[in-house]
Design an enzyme around this catalytic site. Structure first.
Site, mmCIF file in Angstrom:
data_model
loop_
_atom_site.group_PDB
_atom_site.id
_atom_site.type_symbol
_atom_site.label_atom_id
_atom_site.label_comp_id
_atom_site.label_asym_id
_atom_site.label_seq_id
_atom_site.Cartn_x
_atom_site.Cartn_y
_atom_site.Cartn_z
ATOM 1 N N HIS A 178 10.696 6.859 7.907
ATOM 2 C CA HIS A 178 11.241 6.912 6.554
ATOM 3 C C HIS A 178 12.740 7.143 6.647
ATOM 4 O O HIS A 178 13.210 7.866 7.525
ATOM 5 C CB HIS A 178 10.579 8.035 5.753
ATOM 6 N N CYS A 237 10.439 8.961 -1.408
ATOM 7 C CA CYS A 237 9.839 10.021 -0.599
ATOM 8 C C CYS A 237 9.155 11.019 -1.527
ATOM 9 O O CYS A 237 9.801 11.624 -2.373
ATOM 10 C CB CYS A 237 10.883 10.738 0.243
ATOM 11 N N ASN A 270 10.193 4.485 2.722
ATOM 12 C CA ASN A 270 9.936 3.724 3.944
ATOM 13 C C ASN A 270 11.164 2.942 4.399
ATOM 14 O O ASN A 270 11.954 2.454 3.585
ATOM 15 C CB ASN A 270 8.800 2.723 3.687
ATOM 16 N N HIS A 295 6.446 4.552 12.470
ATOM 17 C CA HIS A 295 6.508 4.474 11.007
ATOM 18 C C HIS A 295 7.577 5.475 10.556
ATOM 19 O O HIS A 295 7.336 6.681 10.534
ATOM 20 C CB HIS A 295 5.121 4.843 10.458
ATOM 21 N N ARG A 331 0.834 -1.217 0.000
ATOM 22 C CA ARG A 331 0.000 0.000 0.000
ATOM 23 C C ARG A 331 0.871 1.271 0.000
ATOM 24 O O ARG A 331 1.012 1.950 -1.003
ATOM 25 C CB ARG A 331 -0.959 -0.020 1.208
ATOM 26 N N ASP A 332 1.496 1.572 1.128
ATOM 27 C CA ASP A 332 2.264 2.823 1.251
ATOM 28 C C ASP A 332 3.447 2.822 0.292
ATOM 29 O O ASP A 332 3.805 3.866 -0.279
ATOM 30 C CB ASP A 332 2.730 2.964 2.704
HETATM 31 MG MG MG Z 1 5.432 5.594 4.727
#
Ligand code: MG
Length: 310
Positions: A220, A251, A260, A218, A25-26
């Site tokens: 990055h 990003c 991520n 979460h 997803r992300d």
């Molecule tokens: Mg993310």
């Protein structure tokens, strides 16, 4: 070549961590390439076989906003599912919740912002207005027996407003939890957190009665801080860590291929610390390398690079 790190457990860390996989997803949402639905389904199957127990599958936002995930309904129809694995789906609003219910989804996530500018840009409403939008979504989802995760983005800083005041992140995060979210994931959307900032934020949540058991982190890796930040969070008792296989997802707010935190890098560190994950690192590295080949570019994950070189 080392295929697994030496495990040297240290006191003060959790025994076990749940790796919350966000790659499909992300990760894919923030890749330039649009990946065919069969590749997404295979990615999800591989991740489950590698031992991931929570795999965020896709997003039911309007296809106009996220063309990379426009095949969400098709994917939910064809993707393999393994017993004991959760497959949350991002849901933006009540219309998205209706679609999720019709598709038999049992776990959803909503996506809020700690800062006003990002709330306006991403959700087209104020932070308060977005809470009003989420309230009926969470209430109905809970009534339907769904599990609900709240994401809070820009928890440490945003590109327009600079550093996010800790008290602000805590206040908005508490509001999301008060809506009825089971878990709140604290997002470092632009990768600007450093370990002391993470510790200070988690301490501030704890001081307002939100302990680490209700929180996930979460990170990055835009500035190379994701693993250091994760360790700071583990030392504060966090046991759910988000990551994307192969470091999927550049990003969107920086000219960087590094998005991520890579699941492979996270699992390497956790196993080195003697923290159990249930993940088969070799199978995961194979998945990260396989996905990078599908995208036609090398994975930014250092562990994938180290273990899949020729
Ligand atoms: Mg993310």
């Amino acid at each position: 070549m080392m295929r697994e790190p030496y495990a040297v457990p240290r006191p003060g860390l959790p025994e076990r961590v749940t790796v919350y996989e966000v790659g499909p997803r992300d990760g894919l949402q923030n890749e330039a390439a649009i990946v065919p639905v069969e590749v997404k389904a295979e990615l999800i199957g591989r991740l489950a076989r590698a031992g991931l127990t929570t795999i965020e599958a896709t997003s039911l936002v309007h296809p106009k906003w996220v063309p990379q995930l426009a095949d969400a309904e098709q994917l939910l129809g064809v993707m393999p599912r393994q017993d004991g694995v959760r497959y949350p789906v991002l849901v933006p609003n009540e219309r998205g919740l209706d679609r999720a219910l019709a598709l038999g989804v049992t776990d959803i996530a909503i996506f809020g912002s700690a800062t006003e500018t990002f709330a306006q840009r991403n959700l087209n409403r104020s932070v308060a207005g977005s809470m009003e939008m989420f309230a009926p979504v969470v209430a109905r989802a809970r009534q339907e027996g769904m599990r609900v995760r709240g994401y809070l983005s820009m928890c440490y800083g945003d590109p327009w407003e600079g550093p996010t005041p800790i008290e602000r992140t805590v206040a908005v995060g508490r509001d999301l939890l008060d809506l009825g979210c089971d878990e709140l994931s604290l997002g470092d959307t632009i990768g600007v957190a450093t370990p002391g900032h993470v510790a200070a934020l988690l301490d501030a949540f704890a001081a307002r009665d939100v302990g680490p058991g209700r929180l996930a982190v979460h990170f990055h890796d835009t500035y190379g801080q994701a693993l250091a930040n994760t360790l700071a969070a583990l030392q504060r008792g966090i046991t759910v860590v988000d990551a994307a296989t192969g470091g999927l997802g550049g990003c969107p707010f920086a000219e960087s291929a590094t998005g991520n935190l890579a699941t492979e890098d996270l699992v390497w560190m956790l196993h080195g610390l003697g923290v159990q994950t249930g993940v088969d690192l070799a199978a995961l590295v194979e998945t990260g390398a396989w996905m990078a080949a599908r995208l036609g570019r090398p994975s930014p994950s250092r562990v994938v690079q180290a273990l899949s070189g020729k």
